[in-house]
Scaffold this motif. Structure first.
Motif, PDB file in Angstrom:
ATOM      1  N   PHE A 158      -0.670  11.192  11.397  1.00 60.83           N
ATOM      2  CA  PHE A 158      -0.790  10.118  12.364  1.00 60.83           C
ATOM      3  C   PHE A 158       0.821   9.800  12.532  1.00 60.83           C
ATOM      4  CE2 PHE A 158      -5.023   9.578  10.270  1.00 60.83           C
ATOM      5  CZ  PHE A 158      -5.625   9.637  11.495  1.00 60.83           C
ATOM      6  N   ARG A 159       0.826   9.099  13.464  1.00 64.93           N
ATOM      7  CA  ARG A 159       2.305   8.567  13.845  1.00 64.93           C
ATOM      8  C   ARG A 159       2.702   7.269  13.004  1.00 64.93           C
ATOM      9  NH1 ARG A 159       2.073   7.305  19.845  1.00 64.93           N
ATOM     10  NH2 ARG A 159       2.168   9.476  19.917  1.00 64.93           N
ATOM     11  N   ALA A 160       3.870   7.322  12.412  1.00 65.65           N
ATOM     12  CA  ALA A 160       4.324   6.199  11.647  1.00 65.65           C
ATOM     13  C   ALA A 160       5.156   5.232  12.815  1.00 65.65           C
ATOM     14  CB  ALA A 160       5.387   6.574  10.976  1.00 65.65           C
ATOM     15  N   TYR A 161       4.988   3.765  12.146  1.00 66.46           N
ATOM     16  CA  TYR A 161       5.552   2.759  13.111  1.00 66.46           C
ATOM     17  C   TYR A 161       6.453   1.948  12.332  1.00 66.46           C
ATOM     18  CZ  TYR A 161       1.340   4.213  15.637  1.00 66.46           C
ATOM     19  OH  TYR A 161       0.337   4.892  16.652  1.00 66.46           O
ATOM     20  N   ASP A 162       7.670   1.567  12.893  1.00 68.50           N
ATOM     21  CA  ASP A 162       8.614   0.817  12.210  1.00 68.50           C
ATOM     22  C   ASP A 162       8.048  -0.633  11.823  1.00 68.50           C
ATOM     23  OD1 ASP A 162      10.374   2.758  12.480  1.00 68.50           O
ATOM     24  OD2 ASP A 162      11.528   1.885  14.128  1.00 68.50           O
ATOM     25  N   GLY A 163       8.093  -1.293  10.864  1.00 66.78           N
ATOM     26  CA  GLY A 163       7.775  -2.654  10.609  1.00 66.78           C
ATOM     27  C   GLY A 163       6.290  -2.644  10.118  1.00 66.78           C
ATOM     28  N   GLU A 164       5.534  -1.462  10.074  1.00 69.03           N
ATOM     29  CA  GLU A 164       4.187  -1.731   9.613  1.00 69.03           C
ATOM     30  C   GLU A 164       4.171  -1.762   8.102  1.00 69.03           C
ATOM     31  OE1 GLU A 164       0.038   0.869  10.235  1.00 69.03           O
ATOM     32  OE2 GLU A 164       1.849   2.115  10.324  1.00 69.03           O
ATOM     33  N   ARG A 165       3.047  -2.572   7.739  1.00 73.00           N
ATOM     34  CA  ARG A 165       2.918  -2.694   6.101  1.00 73.00           C
ATOM     35  C   ARG A 165       1.199  -2.034   5.915  1.00 73.00           C
ATOM     36  NH1 ARG A 165       6.561  -6.223   4.054  1.00 73.00           N
ATOM     37  NH2 ARG A 165       7.918  -7.734   5.602  1.00 73.00           N
ATOM     38  N   LEU A 166       1.306  -1.412   4.926  1.00 75.81           N
ATOM     39  CA  LEU A 166       0.055  -0.935   4.623  1.00 75.81           C
ATOM     40  C   LEU A 166      -0.287  -1.325   3.087  1.00 75.81           C
ATOM     41  CD1 LEU A 166       1.216   2.763   5.852  1.00 75.81           C
ATOM     42  CD2 LEU A 166      -0.488   1.149   6.885  1.00 75.81           C
ATOM     43  N   PHE A 167      -1.626  -1.623   3.125  1.00 73.61           N
ATOM     44  CA  PHE A 167      -2.350  -2.248   1.700  1.00 73.61           C
ATOM     45  C   PHE A 167      -3.383  -1.513   1.434  1.00 73.61           C
ATOM     46  CE2 PHE A 167       0.047  -5.383   4.553  1.00 73.61           C
ATOM     47  CZ  PHE A 167       0.790  -6.054   3.527  1.00 73.61           C
ATOM     48  N   GLY A 168      -3.851  -1.725   0.517  1.00 73.07           N
ATOM     49  CA  GLY A 168      -5.184  -1.384  -0.118  1.00 73.07           C
ATOM     50  C   GLY A 168      -5.017   0.001  -1.114  1.00 73.07           C
ATOM     51  N   LEU A 169      -5.892   1.021  -0.901  1.00 76.71           N
ATOM     52  CA  LEU A 169      -5.628   2.213  -1.474  1.00 76.71           C
ATOM     53  C   LEU A 169      -6.344   2.273  -2.904  1.00 76.71           C
ATOM     54  CD1 LEU A 169      -2.633   4.144  -0.115  1.00 76.71           C
ATOM     55  CD2 LEU A 169      -4.959   4.495   0.487  1.00 76.71           C
ATOM     56  N   GLY A 170      -6.948   1.047  -3.359  1.00 78.83           N
ATOM     57  CA  GLY A 170      -7.456   1.152  -4.651  1.00 78.83           C
ATOM     58  C   GLY A 170      -6.522   0.196  -5.619  1.00 78.83           C
ATOM     59  N   GLN A 171      -6.276   0.800  -6.692  1.00 77.28           N
ATOM     60  CA  GLN A 171      -5.433   0.238  -7.799  1.00 77.28           C
ATOM     61  C   GLN A 171      -4.492   1.101  -8.197  1.00 77.28           C
ATOM     62  OE1 GLN A 171      -7.270  -2.055 -11.297  1.00 77.28           O
ATOM     63  NE2 GLN A 171      -6.743  -0.111 -12.160  1.00 77.28           N
ATOM     64  N   HIS A 172      -3.241   0.888  -8.209  1.00 74.95           N
ATOM     65  CA  HIS A 172      -2.219   1.663  -8.759  1.00 74.95           C
ATOM     66  C   HIS A 172      -1.038   0.815  -9.358  1.00 74.95           C
ATOM     67  CE1 HIS A 172      -3.888   5.083  -6.532  1.00 74.95           C
ATOM     68  NE2 HIS A 172      -4.031   4.306  -5.570  1.00 74.95           N
ATOM     69  N   GLN A 173      -0.314   1.458 -10.138  1.00 75.67           N
ATOM     70  CA  GLN A 173       0.432   0.777 -11.447  1.00 75.67           C
ATOM     71  C   GLN A 173       1.984   0.831 -10.941  1.00 75.67           C
ATOM     72  OE1 GLN A 173      -0.333  -1.305 -13.720  1.00 75.67           O
ATOM     73  NE2 GLN A 173      -2.384  -0.583 -13.120  1.00 75.67           N
ATOM     74  N   HIS A 174       2.222   1.294  -9.308  1.00 72.23           N
ATOM     75  CA  HIS A 174       3.569   1.392  -8.968  1.00 72.23           C
ATOM     76  C   HIS A 174       4.339   0.218  -8.909  1.00 72.23           C
ATOM     77  CE1 HIS A 174       1.183   0.631  -5.321  1.00 72.23           C
ATOM     78  NE2 HIS A 174       0.943   2.011  -5.126  1.00 72.23           N
ATOM     79  N   GLY A 175       3.634  -0.982  -8.813  1.00 71.43           N
ATOM     80  CA  GLY A 175       4.141  -2.196  -8.633  1.00 71.43           C
ATOM     81  C   GLY A 175       4.293  -2.880  -7.212  1.00 71.43           C
ATOM     82  N   LEU A 176       3.948  -1.950  -6.114  1.00 68.84           N
ATOM     83  CA  LEU A 176       3.852  -2.396  -4.687  1.00 68.84           C
ATOM     84  C   LEU A 176       2.562  -3.048  -4.406  1.00 68.84           C
ATOM     85  CD1 LEU A 176       5.302   1.202  -3.734  1.00 68.84           C
ATOM     86  CD2 LEU A 176       6.774  -0.946  -4.198  1.00 68.84           C
TER      87      LEU A 176
END
Length: 661
Positions: free
Chosen positions: A120-138
């Motif tokens: 898919f296309r990427a977009y400047d300024g887009e924020r992306l959330f979810g994807l379960g639970q991860h320990q990357h701190g984001l």
């Protein structure tokens, strides 16, 4: 090349590739892409196709589907998703290269399976959330590469919520990854038979409601589960556990659940109490019930070769199969043997295997009065992690294994329902899309006992909420380590308790110092609320009292979550999408619509910045001062409190300043 209209959608064929787009619930579509055709027999999280009033127009070389707020356009061989009212592009396919391979790539693995990539296309300024639970701190994961695989503390739920106004479920439990790059977003399945994703449009709250409708709602939350849960690694006997419960009662402290951890069994995978340590579990359950306390028991999905069930399950094909080698999937200590033995995980995708496990659990736990289940190691915890070598009832490991924790939770939900129970909750170390409909709560796994870990859990929990799982918690104090006499660790425990009291589930657990090797006779250090000195105890008890006062409010938010899919704990932007600054706040949250929580997650911190969302006025729960929204304040945060703000006009028992003074 050919286009044709189907019921509520359209098919497009280009060579061997078939693209099917169907309206799938309000403001939503499902897209499937296969070689020569699309399949209905591939596991996923979506339920039966819901009704949708869609308008479809098919031309010679293009097609349009409009379903409420969402418009889908097919032109020049690419799909484009648009907001119908503004015609703003939400998301669009983009070719990986102008010539080959296009936006959708199938690379054959053999036997009808492919490594699949969807671009898919990427977009400047887009924020992306979810994807379960991860320990990357984001919290915002734009720019990250996230593996789609289940591991301890890393939970794969392949659902994204975008600041552009859409949500996307990658509807396959295949192992893979998602690349959220600045040059494109790419979903990858290492081995699967088709592309399958679901996309919905709307504000964040609309997206979450649609997602729950599509993948299942959480059941009604049991009222008793809103209280405090006491746990440690581990209580070694019935009398040791009961003594702790009695101490809570004698101190006048609230207690709703106390936990029997691992090694309480005769052998791993016999799913029963060892009578030498737990001589009368039914009597223990009765005594706890008289104190208003539920007993939760740790039940693992793995079976030792020393278990009486192992030869039966092996003969009946109830274990995960291996493509090569014997069906042993990890090594683990067991009673009656030195060292570790090779253990086997039951095949949770197999209905017969689920029924077998529940039958043993019912006989040996439920019939003694146990009603609460701790589903540990349910990723499953493979050692080494080799899903490519596994074969399940539903298909090869690489294609389906990420759904294992959801299927495991299903075994207990269906078993409890068949037994006539209506209050069902399991505590799981892993989850997948749709786990919530099986009464599955999630905790964040075996995490470090550090302030850095506390900060990471705040973001992880919010992403879990945006992944459709409303019931979530952590090990208060972290899991690995913790010196009860350390002033720094005591401060961490206090701050974590203050945060934990405002999480959906309020639970203490951990493997405290002195840390010893795992063995059937071992235990960790003390981990009760009185284990951390008098000053810490005073602050911890205050957090417990606050939670008790909040229980009616908590239960109301749980009711909303069950009925609508809106999680109780959520980022500020869910309720305030028009406040641009709210999208960047990653260490505060709303609990329900009216309570703003700003955890303290740094050692020695005694003040912190708090953003008040625009569109409302907010009362400081500590001072009673009223503040306009749309600004950021520096707020005092002494060790005895967590910064809390109440939306103007709301009354939350136990929170308002005059009630806390």
């Amino acid at each position: 090349m050919g286009l044709r209209e189907i019921s509520g959608g359209f098919d497009w064929r280009d060579g061997h590739q078939v693209v099917r787009v169907e309206a799938w619930g309000p403001d939503s579509v499902r897209v499937r892409v296969g070689l020569t055709g699309v399949r209905d027999d591939v596991p996923g999280a979506l339920g039966e196709r819901p009704e949708a009033d869609a308008e479809v127009k098919v031309g010679a070389e293009s097609a349009v589907l409009v379903n409420g707020a969402l418009r889908v356009e097919l032109a020049d061989g690419l799909l484009r998703f648009v907001r119908e009212d503004t015609q703003a592009e939400l998301l669009a396919e983009e070719r990986i290269h102008f010539w080959w391979p296009g936006a959708r790539l199938f690379t054959a693995n053999g036997n009808g399976y492919s490594r699949i990539a969807q671009n898919f296309r990427a977009y400047d300024g887009e924020r992306l959330f979810g994807l379960g639970q991860h320990q990357h701190g984001l919290l915002d994961q734009k720019g990250a590469v996230v593996e789609l695989v289940q591991r301890n503390a890393e939970v794969s739920i392949p659902f994204l919520l975008s600041s552009r106004g859409y949500g996307l479920l990658w509807n396959t439990p295949a192992v893979g990854r998602v690349e959220l790059g600045v040059t494109g977003t790419r979903w990858v399945s290492d081995s699967a038979r088709q592309i399958d994703y679901w996309l919905t449009a709307g504000e964040p709250a609309d997206v979450l409601r649609h997602y729950a409708d599509a993948t299942g709602h959480a059941p009604a939350f049991p009222a008793w589960a809103a209280g405090f849960w006491q746990s440690k690694l581990r209580y070694r006997s019935q009398e040791e556990l009961l003594a702790v419960a009695r101490e809570y009662r004698d101190r006048g402290l609230p207690l709703s659940v106390i936990v029997v951890d691992f090694f309480h069994w005769t052998h791993l995978g016999e799913w029963r109490f060892d009578p030498a340590e737990w001589p009368d579990p039914a009597a223990a359950v009765r005594e706890l019930e008289e104190m208003g306390v539920k007993l939760m028991v740790s039940v693992w999905p793995s079976v030792s070769p020393l278990s009486e069930n192992h030869p039966v399950m092996l003969e009946r094909g109830l274990f995960l199969a291996t493509e090569q080698g014997p069906p042993f999937h990890a090594d683990w200590p067991d009673k009656g043997v030195e060292g570790e033995v090779g253990v086997s995980f039951y095949d949770a995708s197999n209905p017969e295997a689920r029924a077998f496990v529940w039958d043993r659990v019912k006989r040996n736990y439920y019939d003694h009065g146990v009603r609460v289940w701790w589903l540990d190691a349910c990723e499953p915890e493979l050692k080494p992690g080799t899903p490519a070598n596994l074969l399940t009832h539903d298909g090869p490991g690489l294609e389906v294994l990420n759904a294992y924790p959801a299927n495991n939770a299903r075994a207990y939900y269906e078993g409890m329902r068949a037994a006539g129970e209506t209050e069902i909750i399991t505590l799981n170390r892993s989850a997948w899309a749709g786990s919530q409909r099986w009464g599955a709560a999630l905790w964040s796994g075996d995490i470090p006992a550090t302030f850095e870990s506390l900060a990471a859990q705040i973001r992880a929990g919010l992403n879990v909420a945006l992944s459709g799982i409303p019931w979530w918690t952590t090990d208060i104090g972290g899991f690995h380590g913790g010196d009860q006499d350390s002033p720094e660790y005591r401060e961490l425990v206090v701050r974590w308790f203050q945060y934990g009291a405002l999480c959906p589930l309020f639970r203490l657990h951990g493997f405290r110092d002195p840390e010893v090797p795992l063995h059937p006779t071992m235990t960790g250090g003390p981990n009760e609320v009185w284990s951390y000195g008098e000053e810490a105890y005073e602050h911890i008890v205050a957090a417990m009292r606050l939670r008790e006062a909040l229980r009616p409010y908590v239960l109301e938010q749980m009711r909303v979550a069950s009925e609508t899919g809106l999680p109780p704990m959520r980022p500020l932007f869910v309720d305030h999408p028009g406040d641009e600054a709210a999208w960047a706040v990653d260490d505060q949250f709303l609990f329900g619509p009216d309570l703003l929580v700003a955890p303290v997650h740094r050692l020695g911190q005694r003040a912190r910045e708090v953003h008040l969302p625009a569109g409302a006025r907010w009362t400081d729960a500590a001072t009673g001062e009223l503040h306009e929204g749309g600004q950021t304040l520096l707020v005092d945060a002494p060790l005895d409190r967590i910064p809390l703000f109440v939306r103007e006009g709301a009354h939350i028992p136990g929170i308002n300043a005059k009630e806390r003074s």
